[in-house]
Write a protein that holds these residues in place. Structure first.
Motif, short mmCIF file in Angstrom:
data_model
loop_
_atom_site.label_atom_id
_atom_site.label_comp_id
_atom_site.label_asym_id
_atom_site.label_seq_id
_atom_site.Cartn_x
_atom_site.Cartn_y
_atom_site.Cartn_z
N ILE A 1 1.14 -0.83 -0.09
CA ILE A 1 -0.11 0.19 0.22
C ILE A 1 0.71 1.23 -0.22
O ILE A 1 0.80 2.18 -0.78
CB ILE A 1 -1.13 -0.37 1.74
CG1 ILE A 1 -2.37 -0.98 1.00
CG2 ILE A 1 -1.89 1.76 1.52
CD1 ILE A 1 -2.93 -1.17 2.44
N SER A 2 2.27 1.37 0.99
CA SER A 2 2.94 2.93 1.16
C SER A 2 3.59 2.96 -0.47
O SER A 2 3.57 4.10 -0.96
CB SER A 2 3.38 2.57 2.09
OG SER A 2 2.89 3.22 2.97
N PHE A 3 3.61 1.67 -1.15
CA PHE A 3 4.91 2.08 -2.15
C PHE A 3 3.99 1.96 -3.06
O PHE A 3 4.67 3.01 -3.99
CB PHE A 3 5.24 0.71 -2.65
CG PHE A 3 5.84 0.48 -3.91
CD1 PHE A 3 6.59 0.19 -4.24
CD2 PHE A 3 5.06 -0.33 -5.04
CE1 PHE A 3 7.40 0.50 -5.49
CE2 PHE A 3 5.66 0.14 -5.82
CZ PHE A 3 6.81 0.14 -6.88
N ALA B 1 10.22 3.01 6.58
CA ALA B 1 9.93 4.19 5.23
C ALA B 1 8.22 3.53 5.21
O ALA B 1 7.28 4.72 4.96
CB ALA B 1 10.46 3.70 4.15
N VAL B 2 7.95 2.50 5.39
CA VAL B 2 6.22 2.15 4.95
C VAL B 2 5.86 2.50 6.30
O VAL B 2 4.09 3.28 5.63
CB VAL B 2 6.08 0.93 5.12
CG1 VAL B 2 4.81 0.31 5.12
CG2 VAL B 2 7.09 0.02 4.00
N GLU B 3 5.66 3.03 7.34
CA GLU B 3 4.97 3.51 8.36
C GLU B 3 5.49 4.98 8.77
O GLU B 3 3.97 5.97 8.21
CB GLU B 3 5.54 3.35 9.37
CG GLU B 3 4.67 4.04 10.67
CD GLU B 3 5.46 3.50 12.25
OE1 GLU B 3 5.15 3.40 13.19
OE2 GLU B 3 7.14 3.05 12.08
N GLU B 4 6.39 6.05 7.16
CA GLU B 4 6.25 7.14 7.19
C GLU B 4 5.49 7.88 6.11
O GLU B 4 5.04 8.70 6.34
CB GLU B 4 7.79 7.33 7.23
CG GLU B 4 8.31 9.01 6.21
CD GLU B 4 9.70 9.19 6.54
OE1 GLU B 4 9.99 10.67 5.84
OE2 GLU B 4 10.10 7.80 6.60
N VAL B 5 5.51 6.80 5.01
CA VAL B 5 4.58 7.51 3.49
C VAL B 5 3.07 7.29 4.62
O VAL B 5 2.92 7.68 3.94
CB VAL B 5 5.10 6.39 2.69
CG1 VAL B 5 4.33 5.95 1.75
CG2 VAL B 5 6.60 6.72 2.53
N ASN B 6 2.75 5.98 5.11
CA ASN B 6 1.60 5.65 5.91
C ASN B 6 0.87 7.23 6.47
O ASN B 6 -0.45 7.99 6.57
CB ASN B 6 1.89 4.61 6.34
CG ASN B 6 -0.58 4.09 6.10
OD1 ASN B 6 -0.92 4.88 5.51
ND2 ASN B 6 -0.47 4.01 7.63
N GLU B 7 1.47 7.22 7.01
CA GLU B 7 1.49 8.88 8.46
C GLU B 7 1.53 9.96 7.10
O GLU B 7 0.12 10.62 7.62
CB GLU B 7 2.26 8.71 9.33
CG GLU B 7 2.11 7.71 10.82
CD GLU B 7 0.95 7.87 10.59
OE1 GLU B 7 0.17 8.14 11.19
OE2 GLU B 7 0.62 6.81 10.76
N LYS B 8 2.09 10.08 6.24
CA LYS B 8 2.22 11.12 5.81
C LYS B 8 1.12 11.34 4.49
O LYS B 8 0.31 12.51 4.41
CB LYS B 8 3.47 11.40 5.00
CG LYS B 8 3.67 13.01 4.10
CD LYS B 8 5.32 12.72 3.58
CE LYS B 8 5.24 14.17 1.98
NZ LYS B 8 6.43 14.10 1.78
N GLN B 9 0.40 10.26 3.90
CA GLN B 9 -0.56 10.44 3.35
C GLN B 9 -1.75 10.10 3.58
O GLN B 9 -2.78 10.80 3.03
CB GLN B 9 -0.71 8.52 2.49
CG GLN B 9 -0.83 8.17 1.27
CD GLN B 9 -0.91 8.68 0.05
OE1 GLN B 9 0.54 9.19 0.26
NE2 GLN B 9 -1.36 9.04 -1.32
N LYS B 10 -1.54 9.68 5.24
CA LYS B 10 -3.27 10.47 5.92
C LYS B 10 -3.54 11.60 5.37
O LYS B 10 -4.31 12.60 5.69
CB LYS B 10 -2.99 10.26 7.48
CG LYS B 10 -2.87 9.01 7.34
CD LYS B 10 -2.94 7.84 8.95
CE LYS B 10 -2.78 6.64 9.01
NZ LYS B 10 -2.72 6.46 10.30
N SER B 11 -2.47 12.88 5.09
CA SER B 11 -2.24 14.24 4.97
C SER B 11 -2.73 14.79 3.51
O SER B 11 -2.96 15.98 3.18
CB SER B 11 -1.67 14.24 5.59
OG SER B 11 -1.64 14.53 7.23
#
Length: 436
Positions: A221-223, A290-300
């Motif tokens: 998902i994050s990818f 990186a997966v976690e970082e991308v996901n947190e950013k994607q929520k915004s």
């Protein structure tokens, strides 16, 4: 065959009910007397399609029971499943206090050979702690009673959990005992009539499988969200990219949909826990970080797109949100993108109107009167400057564009799940933004 399941949350209640459906006598145990009272009255504490009727049917048939006292049923059961919560600690590691509390009670009260099976998602090495906790209680009692521990991770998708349990694509059991293996095989036999799908492993591997599976799905998902954000910068269409790479049989089509981030009770918690397990063993999970970082950013991402559209000033705008749950067919808002979005919108001075087919009550419980709760999808859109699609419920998939255009103050749509066709929305007079 008689079994007990400790914990009547999502995993425990679904598992217990499905075992009962196959003719097994099941006692579900929970320390919360209010929850047990509700279940005895036929009130289900979670939303899951098909579950309520199944619970009622098996209670009436005398196969499904509820109690607050594990010791009261230990004499008659062969297997006890531990399906209690493992919430993340502040450092991201899994909190095992409830798991170990079950082990302690088990050790205090067993009188014959019984298996304690951990169904909760727990870090590698938990089984040894559980075994030690049981043995410590038996030593205090001065008793020598045979027991086994096993790991049986769950792979239930919220919204399809009953189907997943009744027709599993695999059942993973980790055990060191041939005796336990045979009992677990007999227990799951009714679910294997269309083909053998049981995988027996050592306990540590079984514990790792669940974390690895969820982390892989989160990674996909994050990818794709990372690819979607790059697509916007270079002028590519992420939907076309998804079709192109998904047709590769080595990759496959599932979990390649770009959106506004993943949430729920599993992916965020399990990714954090696996990162922490690695740290505790002197290893860094760089990909998962990186997966976690991308996901947190994607929520915004929807908020950032809206902010850019309005030139950095949102004060006074009315925003309608369609969808609050982290995904369709559930009322679960844990780690949901909608929660982050609501916080950012209200902090920016926006009025937020919301509608979700199932999660309205849960939203009230979580955030109170921070938003305006609406009766249906069109009610939420009335006088809205912006409509944001956050959860792809089926009823949102084919809106009446004419009605929507008529009731909204401005025809502006931000599609957080890429379910609409740009040409169709533009044809009906809307300005349309998607992910990627």
């Amino acid at each position: 065959m008689n079994i007990a399941i400790v914990g009547t949350g999502y995993v425990g209640l679904v598992s217990g009910t499905c075992f009962a459906e196959m003719g097994i006598d099941v006692t579900c145990v929970d320390i919360d007397p209010h929850k047990i009272d509700c279940l005895l009255r036929g009130e289900i504490p979670i939303y899951e399609p098909g579950l309520e009727n199944m619970v009622k049917r098996n209670v009436e048939a005398g196969r499904l029971h509820f109690t607050t006292d594990l010791s009261s049923c230990l004499d008659k059961v062969e297997v006890v499943f531990s399906a209690v919560g493992t919430p993340p600690d502040e450092d991201g590691s899994a909190d095992l206090k409830y798991v170990l509390a079950v082990a302690k009670t088990f050790g205090q009260h067993i009188k014959k050979y019984t298996i304690l099976v951990t169904k909760s998602t727990v870090p590698v090495g938990t089984a040894q702690k559980v075994k030690a906790a049981i043995q410590a209680e038996l030593d205090k009692r001065g008793e020598k009673i045979d027991f086994d521990v096993a790991s049986n991770p769950e792979f239930l998708k919220e919204g399809a959990a009953v189907k997943d349990f009744m027709t599993p694509d695999r059942v993973v059991v980790g055990t060191e005992s041939e005796r336990a293996r045979k009992i677990m095989q007999r227990l799951y036999k009714p679910f294997m009539l269309s083909g053998e799908r049981m995988i027996f492993t050592d306990i540590s591997s079984a514990e790792m499988i669940k974390y690895a599976a969820n982390s892989m799905l989160a990674t996909r998902i994050s990818f794709m969200n990372d690819i979607a954000n790059l697509c916007e910068l270079v002028g590519a269409d992420v939907n076309m990219v998804r079709k192109g790479i998904g047709s590769d049989t080595r990759i496959g089509k599932k979990f390649l949909y770009a959106g506004c981030g993943y949430g729920g009770s599993c992916f965020p918690k399990d990714v954090k826990a696996l990162i922490k397990t690695a740290e505790q063993n002197g290893y860094e999970m760089k990909v998962l970080k990186a997966v976690e970082e991308v996901n947190e950013k994607q929520k915004s991402i929807l908020f950032e797109k809206l902010l850019k559209h309005y030139g950095g000033e949102l004060n006074g705008e009315t925003v309608a949100l369609w969808g609050l749950a982290f995904k369709p067919e559930t009322d679960d808002m844990r780690e949901a993108p909608a929660v982050v979005l609501i916080d950012k919108l209200t902090a920016a001075g926006c009025t937020v109107k919301v509608y979700d087919p199932i999660a309205m009550k849960e939203c009230r419980r979580r955030i109170g009167n921070k938003v305006i709760y609406c009766n249906d999808m069109y009610d939420a859109a009335v006088d809205a400057d912006v409509l944001m699609l956050v959860t792809e419920w089926k009823e949102f998939r084919m809106p009446d564009w004419s009605t929507l255009h008529e009731v909204m103050k401005q025809p502006l749509i931000f599609d957080g799940r890429n379910i609409y066709d740009r040409e169709e929305t533009v044809e009906h007079g809307f300005a349309y933004y998607k992910i990627g």
